[in-house]
Design an enzyme around this catalytic site. Structure first.
Site, PDB file in Angstrom:
ATOM      1  N   SER A 176      38.761  40.542  27.513  1.00 29.45           N
ATOM      2  CA  SER A 176      39.160  39.240  28.050  1.00 29.45           C
ATOM      3  C   SER A 176      37.945  38.363  28.269  1.00 29.45           C
ATOM      4  CB  SER A 176      39.894  39.428  29.382  1.00 29.45           C
ATOM      5  OG  SER A 176      40.113  38.183  30.026  1.00 29.45           O
ATOM      6  N   TYR A 221      40.948  42.629  38.208  1.00 27.78           N
ATOM      7  CA  TYR A 221      41.163  42.414  36.777  1.00 27.78           C
ATOM      8  C   TYR A 221      39.854  42.126  36.062  1.00 27.78           C
ATOM      9  CZ  TYR A 221      43.113  40.376  32.473  1.00 27.78           C
ATOM     10  OH  TYR A 221      43.423  40.106  31.169  1.00 27.78           O
TER      11      TYR A 221
END
Length: 681
Positions: free
Chosen positions: A558, A571
């Site tokens: 990501s 995250y």
């Protein structure tokens, strides 16, 4: 092209479908059917006599009008006057093109002469196991007479071609009482004045042969059971097959990468448990349809089923070296100037007593069908040994078929393989969103895909969308479980032979400020993505190193792995962990030819399982926008002002694995429409 509305064509297709749908009648893509009749000549407006016959390739059970070749009978019969003799009969195949009627349709096959020259309105040429058993028995001619009397005539082995068509035509003319013939070493041919009569005659030959073998055959034609080769218990047998599969695939792929198929059917296990299986397997298959797919003989492991795995793997490697040397010697014994080059010396069939059969091909369907053909060969051997002894055609004749220029021409007509042909991919989290899009792209580019997801129902739906078991299979896996991951890879190697390409995509997202993030949140986030990716990559490396074919591991990381955003500690930290796993594994696995790369998406809202699961609402609240406009919001903060979709991430995965970036490893590709703060430094 033949019109499906023509009554003769419609009847021919219906008959073909009935015959081809029953494996007792013929094998997949085996045999051909024909009908003769009249149609209008588009030039003169008069009637012209035609032959409609199944063309080269295709399968009777699914035959369509465009799979037929339509030829003018007058021109086909005129070829008898210019036939240059058996030494030049291959030239007649090209001549068939000058007999074609109209445009389109399939290319005429080598068996066209058999159908066109035989004086019957309808002809079937089939490869039933029962008929081939008689055809491959040492005293097949005598057994044919005993089984059928004078209703079915024996035809000695002759390679398919124009001369065989002339031979059968002459035999039919000399035997007006006959309904068909047994073709030595090959199969059966039947005929009739009507489509119904022809079909009935075909079925009479097949069923009569079946009954004859059952009634006259001796018990245990393969000999008694050998204790060392008895099947392992179910669970142990499947575990051993999964452990062996990558090693066996490495052997079958020494020349060209292959996709695999495994079966432990009762037919296979019983054959391998019997004392005579080494002798019979060494004789090889006989029917041309069989050995063109299975090669002249299989590789057979000659150890008890319960030896240590390392011993079995080592012995298979020794047998493989012997197999390759023997295959090269076979080629050199029979090759002549002008013979096609040797296509590869690896086995297509590997038999492991007590475990089962591995079969290989350029794709899953080819591998599966090769295995099915070897089961046909086992049935043929059983029938022949029950009433006589199995006596396949001479090795020199097998070579003439395998390295026939007409077969070589057929191979040259095959379309070029897709970029990911022979690659087997396992994608985690493939039941939705990015993972689903990746699975679709990989299959479209020629890969077989294992759709791995925690949600079994979603995974099954995606696998079905991708084309079913010859393209994709679904496995249920929780990536936090070592046992479930190992089981998923075991299912993958049993389905396709191995794994070459793994995409670590499974994940969740917990979006909370630091003070609201619990230890449980942290652990769950890291268990699924950091630990889960590690476990999946570790199992992938085990399989890939055993295969010796290299491989690809791709992490869907990501933008958040390099960009610090608010309220995202669990995250973002996990994505940074995944990003560094890419670098670490690229450094470690490069010596095995395994490339490890990553993709850094951002703002993939549409179709995303993570966003639909609450992450979207949380991030929308953080940024103060409506949830349904979150994708637009993300797009506007990018340099390109474009929304990122799952398909764009899939494109990046293909770019990394499709063959152009062969010297790239340890790379992260941003797929974020341009987020300057996330530029890699």
């Amino acid at each position: 092209m033949a019109s499906a509305n023509h009554p003769e064509v419609a009847g021919l297709l219906a008959r073909s479908h009935r015959l081809g749908s029953d494996p007792r009648n013929t094998n997949y893509a085996g045999g051909n059917t024909s009908a003769k009749g009249t149609a209008t000549d588009p030039v003169t407006g008069g009637e012209v006599e035609l032959l409609w016959v199944k063309g080269s390739g295709g399968d009777l059970g699914t035959l369509r009008a465009e799979g037929l070749a339509a030829l003018r009978l007058d021109r086909l019969h005129a070829l008898k006057d210019v036939y240059p003799g058996v030494e030049r009969e291959d030239e007649m195949v090209a001549a068939f093109d000058y007999c074609l009627h109209g445009k389109g349709g399939a290319a005429p096959s080598i068996d066209t002469a058999m159908h066109g020259l035989v004086d019957a309105a309808h002809v079937d040429h089939l490869h039933p196991d029962s008929g081939i058993a008689l055809a491959c028995a040492a005293d097949g001619e005598k057994l044919t007479a005993e089984c059928f009397g004078d209703k079915v005539v024996w035809v000695p082995w002759r390679r398919p071609g124009f001369q065989l068509g002339l031979d059968i035509a002459a035999i039919k003319e000399a035997n007006p009482q006959a309904i068909g013939c047994i073709l030595g070493g090959h199969g059966i041919t039947a005929w009739g004045a009507t489509s119904e009569e022809c079909e009935a005659n075909s079925l009479h030959i097949i069923r009569t042969a079946e009954a004859f073998l059952a009634e006259k055959g001796r018990p245990e034609p393969f000999g008694p059971v050998t204790e060392d080769y008895e099947p392992l218990p179910d669970e142990e047998r499947r575990a051993r097959a999964a452990a062996l599969a990558p090693h066996v695939r490495a052997l079958a792929s020494a020349d060209f990468p292959q996709v695999g198929h495994f079966t432990d059917s009762e037919t296979v296990l019983d054959f391998l448990s019997r004392s005579e299986h080494p002798r019979l397997a060494a004789l090889g298959t006989s029917c041309p349809d069989h050995f063109l797919r299975t090669k002249v003989r299989p590789l057979v492991l000659d150890l008890p089923a319960d030896v240590p795995l390392e011993q079995a793997v080592a012995r298979l490697a020794e047998l493989h070296a012997e197999y390759r040397a023997e295959y090269r010697a076979y080629y050199e014994r029979h090759a002549v100037p002008g013979s096609p080059a040797m296509r590869g010396a690896d086995p297509a069939i590997v038999l492991v007593p007590g475990v089962g059969m591995f079969s290989f091909g350029k794709d899953k369907q080819t591998a599966r069908v090769a295995g099915e053909f070897y089961v046909n060969a086992i049935n043929v051997m059983r029938g022949a040994e029950a009433v006589s002894s199995y006596s396949p055609i001479e090795e020199s004749e097998k070579f003439r078929i395998e390295y026939w220029e007409l077969e070589e021409a057929k191979l040259r007509r095959m379309p070029a393989p897709k970029p990911l042909a022979t690659r087997i991919a396992l994608v985690t989290g493939a039941g939705s969103g990015i993972g689903k899009a990746i699975a679709h792209r990989l299959v479209a580019e020629g890969a077989c895909v294992v759709v791995a997801d925690l949600d079994a129902e979603k995974a099954a739906v995606v696998a079905e969308e991708l084309g079913g078991p010859d393209k994709a299979v679904a496995v249920t896996v929780d990536v936090t479980s070592e046992e479930q991951i190992a089981a998923a890879f075991a299912e993958a190697v049993l389905a396709f032979g191995g794994v070459d390409l793994v995409v670590n995509n499974a994940g969740i997202s917990i979006s909370k400020p630091l003070l609201e993030t619990t230890a449980k949140d942290w652990d769950l986030q890291h268990d699924i993505m950091a630990r889960g990716s590690f476990l999946v990559s570790r199992e992938a490396a085990r399989v890939m190193t055993a295969q010796k074919l290299g491989g690809d591991i791709v992490y869907i990381a990501s933008k958040n792995g390099v960009f610090a955003g608010p309220n995202n500690i669990a995250y973002g930290a996990t994505k940074a962990d995944q990003a560094h796993q890419v670098r670490l594994l690229a450094a470690e696995l490069g010596e095995h030819g395994i490339r490890v790369n990553g993709v850094n998406p951002d703002g993939v809202v549409r179709g995303s399982g993570i966003f639909a699961g609450g992450w979207g609402a949380q991030r929308a609240a953080v940024y103060g926008v409506e949830e349904e406009k979150l994708g637009e919001f993300y797009a506007q903060r990018t340099l390109l002002k474009r929304e990122v979709l799952p398909e764009h991430v899939a494109n990046a995965v293909f770019a990394l694995t499709g063959g152009d970036l062969t010297h790239t490893t340890g790379l992260h590709i941003p797929v974020d429409a341009g987020v300057a703060a996330a530029f890699l430094r």
